[in-house]
Design a protein around this motif. Sequence first.
Motif, PDB file in Angstrom:
ATOM      1  N   ARG A 194      78.044  -0.810   9.020  1.00 31.88           N
ATOM      2  CA  ARG A 194      77.515  -0.914  10.383  1.00 31.88           C
ATOM      3  C   ARG A 194      76.113  -0.317  10.496  1.00 31.88           C
ATOM      4  O   ARG A 194      75.397  -0.593  11.462  1.00 31.88           O
ATOM      5  CB  ARG A 194      78.466  -0.214  11.360  1.00 31.88           C
ATOM      6  CG  ARG A 194      79.743  -1.022  11.612  1.00 31.88           C
ATOM      7  CD  ARG A 194      80.674  -0.296  12.548  1.00 31.88           C
ATOM      8  NE  ARG A 194      80.090  -0.057  13.851  1.00 31.88           N
ATOM      9  CZ  ARG A 194      79.978  -0.969  14.803  1.00 31.88           C
ATOM     10  NH1 ARG A 194      80.415  -2.191  14.587  1.00 31.88           N
ATOM     11  NH2 ARG A 194      79.449  -0.674  15.960  1.00 31.88           N
ATOM     12  N   SER A 195      75.731   0.508   9.529  1.00 33.85           N
ATOM     13  CA  SER A 195      74.377   1.064   9.545  1.00 33.85           C
ATOM     14  C   SER A 195      73.341   0.074   9.017  1.00 33.85           C
ATOM     15  O   SER A 195      72.133   0.324   9.110  1.00 33.85           O
ATOM     16  CB  SER A 195      74.324   2.354   8.723  1.00 33.85           C
ATOM     17  OG  SER A 195      74.526   2.077   7.348  1.00 33.85           O
ATOM     18  N   VAL A 196      73.816  -1.034   8.429  1.00 33.70           N
ATOM     19  CA  VAL A 196      72.873  -2.062   7.956  1.00 33.70           C
ATOM     20  C   VAL A 196      72.219  -2.717   9.170  1.00 33.70           C
ATOM     21  O   VAL A 196      72.911  -3.140  10.104  1.00 33.70           O
ATOM     22  CB  VAL A 196      73.617  -3.120   7.115  1.00 33.70           C
ATOM     23  CG1 VAL A 196      72.669  -4.258   6.722  1.00 33.70           C
ATOM     24  CG2 VAL A 196      74.223  -2.481   5.876  1.00 33.70           C
ATOM     25  N   PRO A 197      70.889  -2.841   9.211  1.00 40.22           N
ATOM     26  CA  PRO A 197      70.205  -3.396  10.388  1.00 40.22           C
ATOM     27  C   PRO A 197      70.660  -4.809  10.713  1.00 40.22           C
ATOM     28  O   PRO A 197      70.909  -5.625   9.821  1.00 40.22           O
ATOM     29  CB  PRO A 197      68.730  -3.370   9.978  1.00 40.22           C
ATOM     30  CG  PRO A 197      68.647  -2.357   8.909  1.00 40.22           C
ATOM     31  CD  PRO A 197      69.946  -2.393   8.184  1.00 40.22           C
ATOM     32  N   GLU A 198      70.752  -5.100  11.997  1.00 37.20           N
ATOM     33  CA  GLU A 198      71.176  -6.422  12.459  1.00 37.20           C
ATOM     34  C   GLU A 198      70.177  -7.496  12.034  1.00 37.20           C
ATOM     35  O   GLU A 198      70.549  -8.667  11.847  1.00 37.20           O
ATOM     36  CB  GLU A 198      71.303  -6.399  13.992  1.00 37.20           C
ATOM     37  CG  GLU A 198      72.095  -7.551  14.565  1.00 37.20           C
ATOM     38  CD  GLU A 198      73.536  -7.577  14.104  1.00 37.20           C
ATOM     39  OE1 GLU A 198      74.084  -8.694  14.015  1.00 37.20           O
ATOM     40  OE2 GLU A 198      74.091  -6.500  13.817  1.00 37.20           O
ATOM     41  N   ALA A 199      68.931  -7.095  11.838  1.00 43.16           N
ATOM     42  CA  ALA A 199      67.899  -8.073  11.449  1.00 43.16           C
ATOM     43  C   ALA A 199      68.231  -8.713  10.104  1.00 43.16           C
ATOM     44  O   ALA A 199      67.909  -9.889   9.866  1.00 43.16           O
ATOM     45  CB  ALA A 199      66.535  -7.389  11.390  1.00 43.16           C
ATOM     46  N   MET A 200      68.882  -7.972   9.204  1.00 45.54           N
ATOM     47  CA  MET A 200      69.251  -8.529   7.900  1.00 45.54           C
ATOM     48  C   MET A 200      70.322  -9.609   8.069  1.00 45.54           C
ATOM     49  O   MET A 200      70.302 -10.634   7.381  1.00 45.54           O
ATOM     50  CB  MET A 200      69.747  -7.415   6.978  1.00 45.54           C
ATOM     51  CG  MET A 200      68.665  -6.387   6.645  1.00 45.54           C
ATOM     52  SD  MET A 200      69.194  -5.123   5.472  1.00 45.54           S
ATOM     53  CE  MET A 200      69.349  -6.102   3.986  1.00 45.54           C
ATOM     54  N   ARG A 201      71.262  -9.375   8.978  1.00 47.15           N
ATOM     55  CA  ARG A 201      72.293 -10.394   9.226  1.00 47.15           C
ATOM     56  C   ARG A 201      71.655 -11.643   9.867  1.00 47.15           C
ATOM     57  O   ARG A 201      71.971 -12.774   9.499  1.00 47.15           O
ATOM     58  CB  ARG A 201      73.372  -9.822  10.160  1.00 47.15           C
ATOM     59  CG  ARG A 201      74.190  -8.690   9.564  1.00 47.15           C
ATOM     60  CD  ARG A 201      75.211  -8.172  10.571  1.00 47.15           C
ATOM     61  NE  ARG A 201      76.055  -7.133  10.038  1.00 47.15           N
ATOM     62  CZ  ARG A 201      75.736  -5.845  10.008  1.00 47.15           C
ATOM     63  NH1 ARG A 201      74.571  -5.455  10.492  1.00 47.15           N
ATOM     64  NH2 ARG A 201      76.567  -4.967   9.493  1.00 47.15           N
ATOM     65  N   GLU A 202      70.748 -11.410  10.821  1.00 47.31           N
ATOM     66  CA  GLU A 202      70.106 -12.538  11.490  1.00 47.31           C
ATOM     67  C   GLU A 202      69.233 -13.329  10.511  1.00 47.31           C
ATOM     68  O   GLU A 202      69.192 -14.569  10.560  1.00 47.31           O
ATOM     69  CB  GLU A 202      69.262 -12.029  12.657  1.00 47.31           C
ATOM     70  CG  GLU A 202      70.101 -11.393  13.770  1.00 47.31           C
ATOM     71  CD  GLU A 202      69.253 -10.717  14.826  1.00 47.31           C
ATOM     72  OE1 GLU A 202      68.029 -10.625  14.620  1.00 47.31           O
ATOM     73  OE2 GLU A 202      69.825 -10.273  15.841  1.00 47.31           O
ATOM     74  N   GLY A 203      68.569 -12.631   9.609  1.00 43.78           N
ATOM     75  CA  GLY A 203      67.750 -13.315   8.607  1.00 43.78           C
ATOM     76  C   GLY A 203      68.593 -14.175   7.687  1.00 43.78           C
ATOM     77  O   GLY A 203      68.223 -15.303   7.339  1.00 43.78           O
ATOM     78  N   SER A 204      69.762 -13.633   7.289  1.00 43.27           N
ATOM     79  CA  SER A 204      70.665 -14.389   6.430  1.00 43.27           C
ATOM     80  C   SER A 204      71.188 -15.616   7.153  1.00 43.27           C
ATOM     81  O   SER A 204      71.238 -16.722   6.583  1.00 43.27           O
ATOM     82  CB  SER A 204      71.835 -13.495   6.002  1.00 43.27           C
ATOM     83  OG  SER A 204      72.769 -14.223   5.251  1.00 43.27           O
ATOM     84  N   ALA A 205      71.566 -15.449   8.421  1.00 44.54           N
ATOM     85  CA  ALA A 205      72.059 -16.592   9.204  1.00 44.54           C
ATOM     86  C   ALA A 205      70.957 -17.630   9.393  1.00 44.54           C
ATOM     87  O   ALA A 205      71.213 -18.843   9.367  1.00 44.54           O
ATOM     88  CB  ALA A 205      72.576 -16.099  10.555  1.00 44.54           C
ATOM     89  N   ALA A 206      69.721 -17.175   9.546  1.00 44.98           N
ATOM     90  CA  ALA A 206      68.603 -18.110   9.728  1.00 44.98           C
ATOM     91  C   ALA A 206      68.359 -18.951   8.483  1.00 44.98           C
ATOM     92  O   ALA A 206      67.854 -20.078   8.562  1.00 44.98           O
ATOM     93  CB  ALA A 206      67.336 -17.328  10.085  1.00 44.98           C
ATOM     94  N   LEU A 207      68.744 -18.428   7.323  1.00 43.31           N
ATOM     95  CA  LEU A 207      68.590 -19.181   6.079  1.00 43.31           C
ATOM     96  C   LEU A 207      69.772 -20.105   5.813  1.00 43.31           C
ATOM     97  O   LEU A 207      69.845 -20.752   4.767  1.00 43.31           O
ATOM     98  CB  LEU A 207      68.433 -18.197   4.905  1.00 43.31           C
ATOM     99  CG  LEU A 207      67.130 -17.383   4.917  1.00 43.31           C
ATOM    100  CD1 LEU A 207      67.146 -16.345   3.800  1.00 43.31           C
ATOM    101  CD2 LEU A 207      65.924 -18.307   4.757  1.00 43.31           C
ATOM    102  N   GLY A 208      70.730 -20.127   6.726  1.00 39.77           N
ATOM    103  CA  GLY A 208      71.854 -21.048   6.600  1.00 39.77           C
ATOM    104  C   GLY A 208      73.119 -20.456   6.012  1.00 39.77           C
ATOM    105  O   GLY A 208      74.074 -21.187   5.749  1.00 39.77           O
ATOM    106  N   ALA A 209      73.139 -19.129   5.776  1.00 32.98           N
ATOM    107  CA  ALA A 209      74.322 -18.509   5.188  1.00 32.98           C
ATOM    108  C   ALA A 209      75.442 -18.406   6.219  1.00 32.98           C
ATOM    109  O   ALA A 209      75.185 -18.238   7.416  1.00 32.98           O
ATOM    110  CB  ALA A 209      73.974 -17.111   4.674  1.00 32.98           C
ATOM    111  N   THR A 210      76.672 -18.540   5.744  1.00 32.74           N
ATOM    112  CA  THR A 210      77.816 -18.375   6.641  1.00 32.74           C
ATOM    113  C   THR A 210      78.050 -16.886   6.878  1.00 32.74           C
ATOM    114  O   THR A 210      77.423 -16.028   6.244  1.00 32.74           O
ATOM    115  CB  THR A 210      79.078 -18.980   6.021  1.00 32.74           C
ATOM    116  OG1 THR A 210      79.392 -18.265   4.814  1.00 32.74           O
ATOM    117  CG2 THR A 210      78.869 -20.451   5.693  1.00 32.74           C
TER     118      THR A 210
END
Length: 317
Positions: A194-210
């Motif tokens: 949960r300490s991982v920044p949300e921006a990393m999740r959003e970046g991954s989703a923006a690249l098409g990752a599930t």
Amino acid sequence: MTSPFPAGSSSNSIRDLIRHNQNQKTFRKTLETYIPRFLFLLASLSVFTTVGILIILMTETIEFFKAVPIIEFFTGTVLKPLSQTPEYGILPLVMGTLVSSGIAILVAGPIGLMAAIYLSEYASKRVRSILKPSLELLAGVPTIVYGFFAFTFVTPLLRQWIPSLEATNILSPGLVMGVMIIPMIASLSEDAMRSVPEAMREGSAALGATKLETAVKVVVPAALSGIIASFVLGISRALGETMIVAIASGSSKNFTFDITESMQTMTAYIVEVTSGDAAAGSTVYYSLYAVAMTLFATTLLMNLLAGKIARKFREVY
């Protein structure tokens, strides 16, 4: 501001007020001087206690090694302290401790990590607020209850599939210890994720990752330091567990890899010796401290390893 004295008070009352304020200042200054020293003593209490325990362990361990060669102690595979020809090899205890801890981490590792991924990446706020405290309740169960559960429920259940399983064995307490340390691994790993920044999740989703690909390939690697530290701390917890193994694994000092047999851990041996089987001042009595010193050093090394791993893989966002 309302005066503490009535209107028209005399000059003596004013002097009393000045004296009162000076006394208050003196009292506050005294508090400011001595309270930090008192707090320092309280903060140092754990350090003094640890140093005291270490000194006693080292002193009594030296007494043991005056009677037993250190090489025989650390390389011997036979432990018969109460025999007419006693032998003091610690390897059967080390084997029992490592096997039980290994089984525990094999159970707690995957389950704890998967629980952490679900709580961190999939669970809603409401579900997390229910599941996480419920999971952490497992950590509050007394270990003697876990030991009784392993002996009276898990072992009879396992004997239906493994007929050769002895009434006391190292498999059942290992499995139950795994259940016991699941909350530690799940909770610490979930905090790291949960300490991982949300921006990393959003970046991954923006690249098409599930969502699953983001959790496995982005969040878990980013939180790796905290996850590894939780695993190492879980192993340390399993190494130091006493009641579960004392009840369910028996007291056979076997040097074996067979998990269906009864084995004894270092903590269980300490319980056995301190229960009155050895006279104070005897070699058996001092062997208690040598085993305790070995366990202390092992746990300390595990904690230092956890800290080193956490520092090596730590990501600063």
